[in-house]
Write a protein that holds these residues in place. Sequence first.
Motif, mmCIF file in Angstrom:
data_model
loop_
_atom_site.group_PDB
_atom_site.id
_atom_site.type_symbol
_atom_site.label_atom_id
_atom_site.label_comp_id
_atom_site.label_asym_id
_atom_site.label_seq_id
_atom_site.Cartn_x
_atom_site.Cartn_y
_atom_site.Cartn_z
ATOM 1 N N ARG A 97 88.546 -34.511 49.010
ATOM 2 C CA ARG A 97 88.812 -33.259 48.295
ATOM 3 C C ARG A 97 88.594 -33.418 46.797
ATOM 4 N NH1 ARG A 97 94.219 -32.211 49.195
ATOM 5 N NH2 ARG A 97 94.550 -33.725 50.844
ATOM 6 N N TYR A 98 88.943 -34.578 46.269
ATOM 7 C CA TYR A 98 88.685 -34.824 44.843
ATOM 8 C C TYR A 98 87.181 -34.859 44.577
ATOM 9 C CZ TYR A 98 88.143 -37.384 40.471
ATOM 10 O OH TYR A 98 87.747 -37.775 39.210
ATOM 11 N N LYS A 99 86.450 -35.573 45.418
ATOM 12 C CA LYS A 99 85.023 -35.735 45.191
ATOM 13 C C LYS A 99 84.231 -34.450 45.432
ATOM 14 C CE LYS A 99 85.133 -40.693 46.158
ATOM 15 N NZ LYS A 99 84.765 -41.796 47.089
ATOM 16 N N SER A 100 84.812 -33.508 46.163
ATOM 17 C CA SER A 100 84.128 -32.234 46.387
ATOM 18 C C SER A 100 84.213 -31.321 45.169
ATOM 19 C CB SER A 100 84.734 -31.516 47.598
ATOM 20 O OG SER A 100 86.029 -31.020 47.305
ATOM 21 N N ALA A 101 85.104 -31.645 44.234
ATOM 22 C CA ALA A 101 85.282 -30.816 43.038
ATOM 23 C C ALA A 101 84.244 -31.178 41.979
ATOM 24 C CB ALA A 101 86.687 -30.999 42.468
ATOM 25 N N THR A 102 83.933 -30.223 41.136
ATOM 26 C CA THR A 102 83.036 -30.460 40.003
ATOM 27 C C THR A 102 83.812 -31.157 38.885
ATOM 28 O OG1 THR A 102 81.680 -28.514 40.496
ATOM 29 C CG2 THR A 102 81.620 -29.342 38.225
ATOM 30 N N ILE A 103 83.270 -32.264 38.397
ATOM 31 C CA ILE A 103 83.898 -32.963 37.275
ATOM 32 C C ILE A 103 83.525 -32.219 35.999
ATOM 33 C CG2 ILE A 103 84.125 -35.115 36.009
ATOM 34 C CD1 ILE A 103 85.218 -35.279 38.832
ATOM 35 N N LEU A 104 84.520 -31.717 35.308
ATOM 36 C CA LEU A 104 84.284 -30.893 34.125
ATOM 37 C C LEU A 104 84.181 -31.691 32.840
ATOM 38 C CD1 LEU A 104 86.828 -28.130 35.116
ATOM 39 C CD2 LEU A 104 84.335 -27.897 35.123
ATOM 40 N N ALA A 105 84.831 -32.844 32.800
ATOM 41 C CA ALA A 105 84.821 -33.676 31.591
ATOM 42 C C ALA A 105 85.715 -34.878 31.830
ATOM 43 C CB ALA A 105 85.333 -32.883 30.382
ATOM 44 N N PRO A 106 85.607 -35.906 30.971
ATOM 45 C CA PRO A 106 86.531 -37.041 31.081
ATOM 46 C C PRO A 106 87.965 -36.647 30.757
ATOM 47 C CG PRO A 106 84.580 -37.627 29.805
ATOM 48 C CD PRO A 106 84.574 -36.139 29.953
ATOM 49 N N SER A 107 88.167 -35.644 29.886
ATOM 50 C CA SER A 107 89.501 -35.199 29.511
ATOM 51 C C SER A 107 89.462 -33.702 29.220
ATOM 52 C CB SER A 107 90.012 -35.960 28.281
ATOM 53 O OG SER A 107 89.166 -35.747 27.171
#
Length: 327
Positions: A97-107
């Motif tokens: 579920r985490y990996k299915s999300a779009t990473i928006l930024a490091p912070s």
Amino acid sequence: MTPLRRRGAALAAALVSTALVLTACGGAGTEDPAGSSAETRTVQAGNGAVKVPVAPQRVATLGNTTLPFIDLGGKPVGVTAESDSDVALLSPDEQARYKSATILAPSADQVDMEKLAGLRPDLILVQIPEPEFESIKAQLTVIAPTVFFGLDTEWKALADGVAQAGNITGALSEQKAAFEQRRAAVQAKYRGIIDRTSFVDVIRYSSSDPGTFAIADIGCSEIARDEVGMKFPKAAEGADPLAWTALPFEQIGELSKYDVITYPVDAAGRPTEPFKPVVETNTWKALPEVSSGHALGVFCPGNNSYGSVIRYLESLDRALATLPATG
């Protein structure tokens, strides 16, 4: 988890009164950002009264809200990045579920707002330092209803708030029941040991200077102290946590004044990579607690959600069971 993340637990319940609670819909002063659903309810958070969808479907999580949301069964559409070590502690389903999300930024303060808006979230959950939130608050609330928690929000209040805003309170109720059952079982099973034993929890971070360690009065030892009643040292009221003070290896011998030492291990029971240099020192090996079986490795997957805390209590239970009968 980093010392910054732990500060919220160290400062404990200062913001419990502003933890998210359901209230009647509407009201003066309520934030009503663009994108709010016609069917809404109002919740009270660190940034005041916020209208949120009754049943949000596309939730973005920024800062420390990601792991608690996933722990409760949530599937975020966008997140700020978690460390590889923290992601590795998640179950396979949680990792998916985490990996299915779009990473928006490091912070959170580096979030690409256009990318976030493109995900069309109907709710944004945020826990970051308040000055950082204030710098991006206006941009976030234009995109979707935004619910903010300060770093001093106690972990139970954070879980309550995330569950209520995200409409996943069923999972929260189940986790609360499991937590209470496990906590009570540990207290009852080891009451004698808890009452007569002094403990100290030691830690070493991946960012620690070479040749240093720290006494951990925040993190999972805080759960053992405050929820189970074990005697762990803590900083004086108003002082910085002991965990923020680096101690040289030469002071490892001073741990012998405590009856039992706890230290961090991974899920397989091996000392964590940052802590390995400590257990390899001759000073550590010479500690009476080590030679007598009173140095206990305990797995701490986190202390900011019920699922993680339950796993910690399970590990603590197994560790305490290995103490010699005279413990």
